[in-house]
Design a protein around this motif. Sequence first.
Motif, PDB file in Angstrom:
ATOM      1  N   ASP A  20      -7.418   6.158 -11.382  1.00  0.00           N
ATOM      2  CA  ASP A  20      -7.276   6.578 -11.290  1.00  0.00           C
ATOM      3  C   ASP A  20      -5.765   6.208 -10.395  1.00  0.00           C
ATOM      4  N   SER A  21      -5.486   5.553 -10.745  1.00  0.00           N
ATOM      5  CA  SER A  21      -4.101   4.597 -10.833  1.00  0.00           C
ATOM      6  C   SER A  21      -3.457   4.591 -11.900  1.00  0.00           C
ATOM      7  N   MET A  22      -4.406   4.935 -12.830  1.00  0.00           N
ATOM      8  CA  MET A  22      -3.574   5.068 -14.209  1.00  0.00           C
ATOM      9  C   MET A  22      -2.704   6.236 -14.263  1.00  0.00           C
ATOM     10  N   GLU A  23      -2.413   7.474 -13.578  1.00  0.00           N
ATOM     11  CA  GLU A  23      -1.452   7.995 -13.529  1.00  0.00           C
ATOM     12  C   GLU A  23      -0.467   7.970 -13.476  1.00  0.00           C
ATOM     13  N   GLY A  24      -0.040   6.605 -12.407  1.00  0.00           N
ATOM     14  CA  GLY A  24       1.350   6.388 -12.472  1.00  0.00           C
ATOM     15  C   GLY A  24       2.256   5.839 -14.031  1.00  0.00           C
ATOM     16  N   GLY A  64       0.601  -1.286   0.226  1.00  0.00           N
ATOM     17  CA  GLY A  64      -0.208   0.001  -0.134  1.00  0.00           C
ATOM     18  C   GLY A  64       1.012   1.576  -0.546  1.00  0.00           C
ATOM     19  N   LEU A  65       2.006   1.581   0.714  1.00  0.00           N
ATOM     20  CA  LEU A  65       2.370   2.680   1.264  1.00  0.00           C
ATOM     21  C   LEU A  65       3.761   2.932   0.070  1.00  0.00           C
ATOM     22  N   VAL A  66       4.125   1.843  -0.945  1.00  0.00           N
ATOM     23  CA  VAL A  66       4.980   1.638  -2.168  1.00  0.00           C
ATOM     24  C   VAL A  66       4.158   2.101  -3.071  1.00  0.00           C
ATOM     25  N   SER A  67       2.545   1.606  -3.142  1.00  0.00           N
ATOM     26  CA  SER A  67       1.987   1.843  -4.387  1.00  0.00           C
ATOM     27  C   SER A  67       1.775   3.332  -4.256  1.00  0.00           C
ATOM     28  N   TYR A  68       1.105   4.006  -3.025  1.00  0.00           N
ATOM     29  CA  TYR A  68       1.385   5.710  -3.159  1.00  0.00           C
ATOM     30  C   TYR A  68       2.188   6.126  -3.714  1.00  0.00           C
ATOM     31  N   LEU A  69       3.286   5.693  -3.032  1.00  0.00           N
ATOM     32  CA  LEU A  69       4.888   6.643  -3.973  1.00  0.00           C
ATOM     33  C   LEU A  69       5.061   6.590  -5.386  1.00  0.00           C
ATOM     34  N   LEU A  70       4.070   4.941  -6.203  1.00  0.00           N
ATOM     35  CA  LEU A  70       4.221   4.840  -7.326  1.00  0.00           C
ATOM     36  C   LEU A  70       2.963   5.266  -8.110  1.00  0.00           C
ATOM     37  N   ALA A  83      -5.929   6.834  -3.329  1.00  0.00           N
ATOM     38  CA  ALA A  83      -5.426   5.143  -2.864  1.00  0.00           C
ATOM     39  C   ALA A  83      -5.285   5.509  -1.850  1.00  0.00           C
ATOM     40  N   PHE A  84      -4.853   6.216  -1.081  1.00  0.00           N
ATOM     41  CA  PHE A  84      -4.398   5.689   0.640  1.00  0.00           C
ATOM     42  C   PHE A  84      -5.565   6.295   1.292  1.00  0.00           C
ATOM     43  N   LEU A  85      -6.773   6.621   1.015  1.00  0.00           N
ATOM     44  CA  LEU A  85      -7.543   6.606   1.582  1.00  0.00           C
ATOM     45  C   LEU A  85      -8.853   5.473   1.460  1.00  0.00           C
ATOM     46  N   VAL A  86      -9.119   4.990   0.326  1.00  0.00           N
ATOM     47  CA  VAL A  86      -9.955   4.071   0.065  1.00  0.00           C
ATOM     48  C   VAL A  86      -9.205   3.116   1.084  1.00  0.00           C
ATOM     49  N   ASN A  87      -8.042   2.751   1.022  1.00  0.00           N
ATOM     50  CA  ASN A  87      -6.919   1.896   1.558  1.00  0.00           C
ATOM     51  C   ASN A  87      -8.013   1.585   2.760  1.00  0.00           C
ATOM     52  N   VAL A 105      -1.237  13.151  -8.073  1.00  0.00           N
ATOM     53  CA  VAL A 105      -1.295  13.656  -6.418  1.00  0.00           C
ATOM     54  C   VAL A 105      -2.758  13.193  -5.469  1.00  0.00           C
ATOM     55  N   PHE A 106      -3.037  13.655  -6.290  1.00  0.00           N
ATOM     56  CA  PHE A 106      -4.955  13.178  -6.114  1.00  0.00           C
ATOM     57  C   PHE A 106      -5.086  11.952  -6.864  1.00  0.00           C
TER      58      PHE A 106
END
Length: 680
Positions: free
Chosen positions: A256-260, A157-163, A180-184, A174-175
Motif C-alpha cells: 500500500d506504500s505505492m500510494e506515495g 518510520g516518521l518520514v516514510s509516514y509523511l512520504l 504503515a504507521f500502525l503496522v510498524n 492517507v489510509f
Amino acid sequence: MSPHLNLHLLLLAAMAPLLGAILVGLWGTSLGGNVIGRRWSHSLAILGVFVSFVLSAWTLWVVMSTGERFEQTLYSWMQIGSLNMEVGFLIDGLSALMMCVVTFVSLMVHIYTIGYMEEDEGYNRFFAYISLFTFAMLMLVMSNNLLQLFFGWEGVGLVSYLLIGFWFDRPSAVFANMKAFLVNRVGDFGFILGIGLIVAYTGSLNYTEIFAKSTDLTALMLPGTDWSLLTVVCICLFIGAMGKSAQFPLHVWLPDSMEGPTPISALIHAATMVTAGIFMVSRMSPYFELSDTALNVVLVVGSITALFMGFLGIIQNDIKRVVAYSTLSQLGYMTAALGVSAYPIAIFHLMTHAFFKALLFLAAGSVIMGVHHNQDIRYMGGLKKYMPITWITSLVGSLALIGTPFFSGFYSKDSIIEAVFASELPGSGFAKWAVMLGVFVTAFYSFRLYFLVFHGEERYHLAPHAEDEPASHDDRHDASHATHSPHVPHESPWVVTLPLVLLAIPSIFIGYLSIQGVLYSDLLQGAITVLSEHHPVMHELASEFESPLAMGLAAFTSVPFALALLGVLSAYYCYMVNPRVSVWVGRQLSFVVQVLEHKYYMDWFNEQVLARLTRVLGRFLWREGDQRVIDGYVVNGSWRLMALASARIKPLQTGYLYHYALVMIVGVFLLMTWFVWIKP
C-alpha cells in the motif's frame, strides 16, 4: 601516509543531508515564504546528498584499504544512574558499506525527482522529506549504540509516514500511510521490549558493552518462565525487524506504500527503510548466534515471505505493485540468509538488490510517465520502440532480479540458496523448498511484467485518458504531456533516464566485482559475528568458492538457473505466444486466484477481526477502566471519601473548650496506659 577516518568528515557525511532538508524545508516551502524557489531547493538537497555520498565512498575505501575501525562518542545526552545515553559513531565494514548504498541510491532518486515531480505543487517539500529520510537512515547505520539506532529507526518510520501520504488530499494515500504507521508500531513495540531487556540485564546501550556480556545472558531465564532470556531478546528484536523489513505477517503495509510518489517507493524499497531490519539483525549477530531457536524463527519467517509474497506478484496488474511484491520476496531471501547465520550474504544481497530494485522502481515510474499516468500493465505493450532507454535498463534490472549468471543479483541470490542448502537447522527443510521454488516464481512474474509492458501488441490506446484515471493512480503530472498525443508513449527526459543508466551499471557488474571482497575477505570481520563451530555455513561456502568467473560458469548447469529459465519461458509462452493459457489456468485455479487477489485475506483479518477486537477492547477499557475505575473510584471516589470522612469528623468540632480539655485528658490517660501495660 595512509588515510584515516576523521570524526569531522564522518559528521559532515551524516549531517549534510540534514542541512539540505532544513534549508529546503524552511525556506523552500510556504513555511518560510518559499524564498529560494525550485532550482535552489533541488540543488541544495542534491548537493547535501552528493557530499554525503562522496564522503561515504571515501570512508568505505579507507576501511577496505586499511582495515581501520572507528568508534567514538560525540556527546552524552543524559545519564540515569549508571546508564549512559549517548550519541556516537561506529564505522566498520558493515556501516561503511551501508553508508555507500544508502547515499548512492538516494542521490539517484534525488536526480530522478527533478523530472518526475516537476509539475507537483509539493516539489520542494518532497526534496526536504527525502533528504531528511537519508539523514535518518545514516544515523541508524552509523550508530554505536541502541539509543541512536532507535532514533534513526523511528526517524525513517516518521518520514516514510509523511512520504507515503505525500498526496494527503487523496483518501487512499492517507489510509496507506496510517496503515504503515500502525503496522510498524506493532513491530516497534517488540523492538523496544528487546532493547529494554538488554538494558535491564546489561546496564548499557553501547554495542561494545552489550556484546561483551552476550554469553552471560545465555545462562539466564526470563523471570517467571523457563524461556531463555537471550532467545526472548532476539525474538523481540526480530519482531521489530519484521515490521520495518515487511516480513510475514507484518508485511501488509508495504504494497500500500505505492500510494506515495514513485521516487519514494524506490528509496523505501531499495536502500532505506526496509533494509533497516536486515542491518539491525546483522549488527546484533553476537546475540542471534547464541540462540538457535531465534535463528529458526528468522529462517522460517523469511522463507514464508520469500515464497508466498512472490505468488502475489503473479496476479498483480499495477506495475508498481508487481515490483513491490518482488521487494517483499527478496527481503524474505535476505531474512532467510540471516536465519542460517549467513549475515554477510544477507548484506551482500541487500547491496545488490538496492541497485537493481531502485532501477526497476524508477523504470516503472518512467513507464508511467511515458504512457501518461497509466499504471495498469494490461494497457501497455510494445513500448520497446518508444522508450528504448527505459526498455534496456528495465531488462537489465529484470535479469539481475531473477539471478541471471554474471549479473549482480545472481551472485547474492545464488549464495543465499547455497547457504540455505548447507544449513542443518530444523527450519531449513521448508526453507530449501521455499527459496528454490521462489526462483521460478520470481522469473515468471518479473518477465510477465517485462513482456506485457515492452513487447507484444500495443494496448496503450485502450487505456482511459489521463484525466479519467482513478485517484489511486500515481502520477498526476508530466512535464512533456502538453507536447505529446494523449495516447502515444514517449521516452522520459534525461533527468529521469540518467539515474536509470547509472543504476544499471552496478546492477550488471557490482556482484562480480565485489563478491570476494564482501563475502570472503576481512571487510565484515569484527562487524558481524559468526560462530563457525556451531553454524559452519559461511565456512563451507568459503571453502567451495573459487572465483566469480568460475561461479558464473558453473551456474549454467545448476538447478536455480534451470528454474529461472523455465520461469522466463513460461511467462513468454503464457503472455506472448498463447495468452489463452493464462486465462485457462486462472479459471481452473479460480479459488487460488481469489485467495491471491485477496492477499491471503490478511487485510480482511486485520480489518474485520483484529481491528474489531481492538475496538471492543478499547471500549471495555474506556468504560470499565477509565470511566468506572479511574473516574468513578480514583478521581470521584477520593473526593467522596474525603467528604464522608469530613461529615463524620465535623460534629467533633464543637468549639467548646471543655470538650477539647476532655479529649486531651483522655489522650494522656491512654498514653500512660500504653506505656504501663505494653512497655516492659
